[in-house]
Design a protein around this motif. Structure first.
Motif, PDB file in Angstrom:
ATOM      1  N   LEU A 135       0.832  -1.202   0.000  1.00 28.30           N
ATOM      2  CA  LEU A 135       0.000   0.000   0.000  1.00 28.30           C
ATOM      3  C   LEU A 135       0.869   1.256   0.000  1.00 28.30           C
ATOM      4  N   ALA A 136       1.932   1.244   0.785  1.00 28.73           N
ATOM      5  CA  ALA A 136       2.775   2.437   0.916  1.00 28.73           C
ATOM      6  C   ALA A 136       3.438   2.805  -0.405  1.00 28.73           C
ATOM      7  N   THR A 137       3.863   1.805  -1.188  1.00 28.39           N
ATOM      8  CA  THR A 137       4.471   2.129  -2.474  1.00 28.39           C
ATOM      9  C   THR A 137       3.470   2.784  -3.421  1.00 28.39           C
ATOM     10  N   VAL A 138       2.207   2.354  -3.337  1.00 29.70           N
ATOM     11  CA  VAL A 138       1.157   3.001  -4.140  1.00 29.70           C
ATOM     12  C   VAL A 138       1.039   4.474  -3.756  1.00 29.70           C
ATOM     13  N   GLU A 166       1.873  10.191  -4.819  1.00 32.31           N
ATOM     14  CA  GLU A 166       2.384  11.465  -4.315  1.00 32.31           C
ATOM     15  C   GLU A 166       3.380  12.083  -5.296  1.00 32.31           C
ATOM     16  N   GLN A 167       4.104  11.239  -6.009  1.00 32.19           N
ATOM     17  CA  GLN A 167       5.056  11.729  -7.005  1.00 32.19           C
ATOM     18  C   GLN A 167       4.370  12.184  -8.295  1.00 32.19           C
ATOM     19  N   GLY A 168       3.063  12.015  -8.373  1.00 35.31           N
ATOM     20  CA  GLY A 168       2.327  12.409  -9.573  1.00 35.31           C
ATOM     21  C   GLY A 168       2.073  11.287 -10.548  1.00 35.31           C
ATOM     22  N   GLY A 169       2.379  10.048 -10.154  1.00 33.36           N
ATOM     23  CA  GLY A 169       2.164   8.909 -11.034  1.00 33.36           C
ATOM     24  C   GLY A 169       0.702   8.511 -11.107  1.00 33.36           C
ATOM     25  N   SER A 170       0.352   7.789 -12.144  1.00 32.23           N
ATOM     26  CA  SER A 170      -1.022   7.311 -12.328  1.00 32.23           C
ATOM     27  C   SER A 170      -1.265   6.084 -11.462  1.00 32.23           C
ATOM     28  N   PHE A 171      -2.547   5.699 -11.363  1.00 31.83           N
ATOM     29  CA  PHE A 171      -2.862   4.477 -10.621  1.00 31.83           C
ATOM     30  C   PHE A 171      -2.258   3.262 -11.323  1.00 31.83           C
ATOM     31  N   ALA A 172      -2.197   3.284 -12.654  1.00 28.09           N
ATOM     32  CA  ALA A 172      -1.594   2.171 -13.382  1.00 28.09           C
ATOM     33  C   ALA A 172      -0.111   2.038 -13.023  1.00 28.09           C
ATOM     34  N   THR A 221       4.148  -0.736  -9.865  1.00 31.74           N
ATOM     35  CA  THR A 221       5.224  -0.674  -8.866  1.00 31.74           C
ATOM     36  C   THR A 221       4.937  -1.599  -7.695  1.00 31.74           C
ATOM     37  N   SER A 222       3.692  -1.557  -7.196  1.00 32.33           N
ATOM     38  CA  SER A 222       3.309  -2.426  -6.079  1.00 32.33           C
ATOM     39  C   SER A 222       3.360  -3.893  -6.487  1.00 32.33           C
ATOM     40  N   ALA A 223       2.920  -4.191  -7.707  1.00 31.14           N
ATOM     41  CA  ALA A 223       2.921  -5.571  -8.177  1.00 31.14           C
ATOM     42  C   ALA A 223       4.342  -6.114  -8.284  1.00 31.14           C
ATOM     43  N   THR A 272      13.787   8.261  -7.746  1.00 30.59           N
ATOM     44  CA  THR A 272      13.213   7.742  -8.987  1.00 30.59           C
ATOM     45  C   THR A 272      11.904   8.464  -9.312  1.00 30.59           C
ATOM     46  N   ARG A 273      11.455   8.290 -10.537  1.00 32.01           N
ATOM     47  CA  ARG A 273      10.216   8.920 -10.993  1.00 32.01           C
ATOM     48  C   ARG A 273       9.224   7.842 -11.398  1.00 32.01           C
ATOM     49  N   PRO A 274       7.926   8.142 -11.311  1.00 34.41           N
ATOM     50  CA  PRO A 274       6.907   7.145 -11.673  1.00 34.41           C
ATOM     51  C   PRO A 274       7.088   6.625 -13.096  1.00 34.41           C
TER      52      PRO A 274
END
Length: 414
Positions: A43-46, A51-57, A62-64, A108-110
């Motif tokens: 959950l925290a990585t999501v 927060e970095q501006g990345g999409s839910f995808a 990243t979480s997966a 790193t960036r999303p």
């Protein structure tokens, strides 16, 4: 007179006695700190990626990858733990894990390859606190009743961390960013791993290096271990099904905002069930207890079919979930009894992965079944699968009986 003795034989008294045993407070305390990231980091990585501006995808990928890293790296790290002992493995993972998550959160960036690589590396480097501690419980010089109490402690601790660790994350985020919260929790987990690595334990507690023949399947080549793992995976499928069925039911019977409360009742019921029922469990052999508890868990799953409102579903989950922690505790007892002594950490890791896999299969099936069958249909499927798991548990009981009896005989001969 002697009438005061049973009154003192409460679960709290048994836990207190266990935690006063030599070496136990240090390993139990450090392992608790080490396990703080286990139940919240996906959950925290999501939250960090969002927060970095990345999409839910991007957040989901990243979480997966973090979860995939745990699944692939877990048995390999645990195998190394069995071969090399606690100290080198826990020191290496205790340093690499927070470093990988700090890199993910701050450098790193999303969607970048760096972020995906950092997430995978963090999953692989997760300190093997669960496997380490459960294998230590199997090897520490404890009486059988104390060992059963230790595994019950593990089961209740899991429920507490599942509920409490996300709350700790939320509290940290109130005072800072998701990146800072993730870095703090990862650093705590790393510190716990280092502390657990440096605790001095009696000779013989750590396995002798290289005493077991190694292959791809490791302890799963042991038929009782393979049978037990199959029951654990099957028993976890209804959990995944209910994970999808509960929010669908809540949405159909009121505000979706009540889903969290209903879930909490499930976890609280499991923890209270362990406290209430756990006192007398050690009087019955583990191989006999196991199928009975899986059947009780299956019947508890069926209580969800009687729910007609949110409060009744919460009550059904609280009552029906009472055996869940006990099932988990007796599973650990059996893993410790049937797995080869030189492969205990790996065996506990495979057992945990079987549960995770079963849960994931249930969630996938629940997602596919919610729309055509509705929440009540998903509950019915969960009940049927749980009954199937109970049938399987009774079917493998003779195999587990023989294996645990052989282990007991060998220990007595030694």
């Amino acid at each position: 007179m002697s009438t005061s003795t049973p009154a003192r034989d409460t679960l709290a008294h048994r836990f207190g006695t266990l935690l006063r045993r030599p070496h136990v407070p240090a390993v139990a305390g450090w392992s608790l700190v080490c396990r703080l990231p286990v139940y919240l980091m996906s959950l925290a990585t999501v939250l960090v990626v969002r927060e970095q501006g990345g999409s839910f995808a991007q957040a989901g990928l990243t979480s997966a990858l973090y979860t995939a890293g745990m699944a692939v790296g877990g048995p390999l790290v645990a195998r190394r733990l069995d071969r090399a002992g606690r100290r080198p493995v826990l020191i290496a993972t205790g340093l690499c894990y927070p470093a990988a998550l700090a890199a993910l959160a701050w450098t790193t960036r999303p969607g970048s390859w760096g972020q995906l690589a950092a997430a995978t590396a963090a999953g692989i480097a997760l300190p093997p606190a669960n496997a380490c501690m459960r294998s230590l419980w199997a090897r520490l010089p404890l009486a059988d009743t104390e060992r059963d109490t230790a595994y019950l402690w593990e089961a209740i601790l899991t429920e507490v961390l599942v509920i409490g660790a996300p709350l700790m994350l939320a509290a940290l985020m109130l005072t800072g960013s998701a990146a800072l919260a993730v870095t703090t929790v990862a650093a705590l987990g790393g510190a716990g791993a280092l502390g657990l690595a440096l605790v001095r334990l009696p000779p013989g507690t750590d396995p002798d290096p290289g005493t077991e023949r190694r292959d791809l399947l490791g302890p799963l080549r042991n038929p009782p271990m393979l049978a037990l793992t199959a029951v654990m995976a099957a028993s976890a499928v209804p959990i995944g099904l209910l994970t999808l069925g509960i929010p669908a039911f809540v949405a159909a019977h009121g505000s979706p905002g009540g889903t969290g409360v209903v879930y909490a009742c499930w976890g609280v019921g499991s923890a209270l069930g362990a406290v209430w029922l756990g006192r007398s469990q050690s009087d019955v052999p583990a191989a006999v207890r196991f199928p009975r508890l899986v059947l009780a868990y299956a019947l508890g799953t069926g209580l969800t079919l009687a729910a007609t409102s949110q409060p009744l579903l919460a009550l059904a989950l609280a009552v029906g979930g009472a055996p869940i922690a006990l099932v988990s505790a007796v599973e650990m007892t059996l893993v410790g009894a049937v797995a080869p002594n030189g492969s205990l950490a790996e065996a506990f890791t495979w057992a945990s992965l079987a549960t995770v896999l079963g849960d994931a299969v249930g969630q996938q099936a629940g997602g596919l079944l919610v729309e055509p069958l509705g929440a009540r249909g998903v509950f019915a499927v969960a009940f049927a699968v749980a009954l199937g798991a109970a049938v399987l548990a009774f079917a493998v009981r003779p195999l587990l009986d023989r294996s645990t009896a052989a282990t007991t005989a060998a220990e007595c001969a030694a």
